[in-house]
Design a protein around this motif. Structure first.
Motif: not given
Length: 172
Positions: A62-67, A167-172
């Motif tokens: 799933l991670l590979a499909a959503d860079p 955060g889902p996009r890695g935001r702190p």
């Protein structure tokens, strides 16, 4: 029955806000007859761990499909009342099954998530996912390296705070 659903932080965020894990059909992993037959010596705890490990591996896909999503494996653990019988083409040791239901958030038991320090290892595996699916030895080694990273356990009441922090996009 406990099932393990591969996810990403974005999918976890979506499920938490929607109050359900879906849409159906969902690929999940559980202690299937094929898994039980493969691990004849394993106790229930070992079988559950093997099913969760297969879900964690699927999370890399799933991670590979959503860079754009953070390179951290996510596995949602939930209780479901009925599991469909395995298809006739199931391979020995396979814990995968397909659920044709949406899982209400109240059925989620816990979430398993990589520590932030696992990002380089998991990211490399995600980048090489396609090659691993084609049997490339180096890519398979990178994918197997993820198994050396422990998944942390979070209770469902911790998930909103976890998502707010990471955060889902890695935001702190």
């Amino acid at each position: 029955m406990r099932v393990y659903i591969p996810a990403t932080l974005q999918r976890l965020d979506d499920a938490c806000h929607a109050g359900e894990v879906g849409p159906a059909p969902l690929t999940a992993y559980a202690v299937t007859p094929a898994l039980r037959e493969w691990y004849t010596e394993g106790d229930d705890e070992e079988l559950e761990y093997a099913a969760m490990a297969q879900a964690a591996r699927a999370s890399v896909g799933l991670l590979a499909a959503d860079p754009g999503t953070p390179r951290r494996r996510v596995v949602i653990s939930a209780e479901v009342s009925a599991v469909p019988p395995a298809a006739g083409d199931t391979e020995l040791g396979d814990a995968r099954l397909e659920l044709h239901v949406v899982i209400p958030w109240r059925s989620v038991a816990a979430v398993h998530l990589d520590a932030a320090g696992a990002t380089p290892v998991v990211g490399k595996a995600a980048d090489l996912w396609e090659q691993a699916q084609n049997g490339d030895d180096d890519a398979l080694f990178a994918l197997d390296a993820c198994e050396g990273e422990d998944l942390m356990w979070y209770a469902t009441q911790e998930i909103p705070d976890l998502l707010a922090a990471d955060g889902p996009r890695g935001r702190p």
